[in-house]
Design a protein around this motif. Sequence first.
Motif, PDB file in Angstrom:
ATOM      1  N   THR A   4      -1.858   4.777   4.444  1.00  0.00           N
ATOM      2  CA  THR A   4      -2.845   5.462   4.162  1.00  0.00           C
ATOM      3  C   THR A   4      -3.729   4.712   2.835  1.00  0.00           C
ATOM      4  O   THR A   4      -4.356   3.836   2.688  1.00  0.00           O
ATOM      5  CB  THR A   4      -2.074   6.159   2.423  1.00  0.00           C
ATOM      6  OG1 THR A   4      -1.404   4.928   1.885  1.00  0.00           O
ATOM      7  CG2 THR A   4      -0.427   6.990   2.423  1.00  0.00           C
ATOM      8  N   ASN A  51       1.155  -1.619  -0.150  1.00  0.00           N
ATOM      9  CA  ASN A  51       0.047  -0.333  -0.231  1.00  0.00           C
ATOM     10  C   ASN A  51       0.846   1.294  -0.512  1.00  0.00           C
ATOM     11  O   ASN A  51       0.300   1.668  -0.831  1.00  0.00           O
ATOM     12  CB  ASN A  51      -1.065   0.006   0.782  1.00  0.00           C
ATOM     13  CG  ASN A  51      -1.965   1.128   1.308  1.00  0.00           C
ATOM     14  OD1 ASN A  51      -3.006   1.046   0.464  1.00  0.00           O
ATOM     15  ND2 ASN A  51      -1.960   1.836   1.746  1.00  0.00           N
ATOM     16  N   MET A  60      -6.695  12.318  -0.085  1.00  0.00           N
ATOM     17  CA  MET A  60      -5.531  11.358   0.572  1.00  0.00           C
ATOM     18  C   MET A  60      -5.359  11.510   1.801  1.00  0.00           C
ATOM     19  O   MET A  60      -5.135  12.569   2.558  1.00  0.00           O
ATOM     20  CB  MET A  60      -4.457  11.701  -0.016  1.00  0.00           C
ATOM     21  CG  MET A  60      -2.727  11.243   0.568  1.00  0.00           C
ATOM     22  SD  MET A  60      -2.716   9.627   0.618  1.00  0.00           S
ATOM     23  CE  MET A  60      -2.847   9.140  -1.569  1.00  0.00           C
ATOM     24  N   SER A  67       1.268   4.307  -2.933  1.00  0.00           N
ATOM     25  CA  SER A  67       0.809   5.421  -2.863  1.00  0.00           C
ATOM     26  C   SER A  67       1.743   6.586  -2.539  1.00  0.00           C
ATOM     27  O   SER A  67       1.473   7.939  -3.105  1.00  0.00           O
ATOM     28  CB  SER A  67       0.078   5.845  -0.997  1.00  0.00           C
ATOM     29  OG  SER A  67       1.188   5.702  -0.449  1.00  0.00           O
ATOM     30  N   VAL A  82      -5.204   2.950  -1.064  1.00  0.00           N
ATOM     31  CA  VAL A  82      -4.413   3.285  -2.403  1.00  0.00           C
ATOM     32  C   VAL A  82      -4.744   1.678  -3.020  1.00  0.00           C
ATOM     33  O   VAL A  82      -4.120   1.866  -4.383  1.00  0.00           O
ATOM     34  CB  VAL A  82      -3.096   4.001  -2.349  1.00  0.00           C
ATOM     35  CG1 VAL A  82      -2.979   4.445  -3.314  1.00  0.00           C
ATOM     36  CG2 VAL A  82      -3.770   5.089  -1.314  1.00  0.00           C
TER      37      VAL A  82
END
Length: 346
Positions: free
Chosen positions: A262, A97, A232, A101, A177
Amino acid sequence: MDYRPIERAPGAFQQPVTAEQIRAMCRRAFGKHVHVRGAVELGLGSYNSTFRVDLDNLRDLSDNPGATEVGGTRPVILRVAPEQARRYRSERELMRNEHASLPFLAPIAALLPRTLAVGFTHEILGRDYMFQTMLGGVPAPQGLAAYPRPRWASFFAQLGAITRDIHAVGGERFGRVAGPTFATWTEAVLASLSDTAADLEEAGLDAADLRQVAAVAERHSEVLEEVKEPRMLHGDLWTVNVMVEPGAAEPTICGVFDCDRTSWGDPEADWTIRMAGRRPGTERDAFWTTYGPLATTPEAALRRQIYRARHVGAIRLERYRLGGTRNLPETYDEMRDVLGCLHAAS
């Protein structure tokens, strides 16, 4: 090779990595010519196993400006994820992840460590791993202690600006993400609550209160549906994941790390927002001078209670993993307060 792992109990969540595995990862990442002078496990974080690895014979490696050379060697950071069987479903594929991101964290790229190599094949060991440059500075909890408390305000003002820049980045769908992603914020929130509740129950803990929150969230989905644009979220940005410059006139942030949680969502759901608001009337208030005020509508207040429950559920799970059962009752007390606030508002 000077290898210094941290000794842990056999059943500890963070499992050991052998010296030979570290050598193999280094050779794969940097070539057979590389020589591993030493590897020291750092006691930072409770999820990944993190090492400072000192290497000789590196070629064409561009260090982060904050990194230092020691005895002609180049230090790098090696992070090794837990085995898949040890991960909670609510923490799936965190290292992947983070890797996914990084392009979206461009506004704070100058503060982040550079990724040097990643290994997701599980050919050397059955775990993901990542090499990064070593950030300069000192961990913020240590660095802040060198200043009188009133001067901490400048640190939190900087943190507010960094958080604002991260939250300004827009996405297309909600959720992690690297996935799973969802078309609506309601779906993402309900999936998060369900995953955490299932993790708690598999650990033998009572998650009825979290499932009650999920039921309230589902009944009031129109409140969550007001969040239309995915933004985000860092997921774990606070003092423990920040570096500051030693000896600066004011506490000055020079690095941000551990970006593996994230996601795309409502900025007010981010961990940083919870932490910034937990001690009003202190130096943390400077956070809001750069970040800006939160929404004041009844709908926003209801959403914040749902987000609060998500955080408390995650805290309960983390404390259980770390063996902190003594502090588990506090999470049930706070969740009762959350439910009381939700029922009063609905």
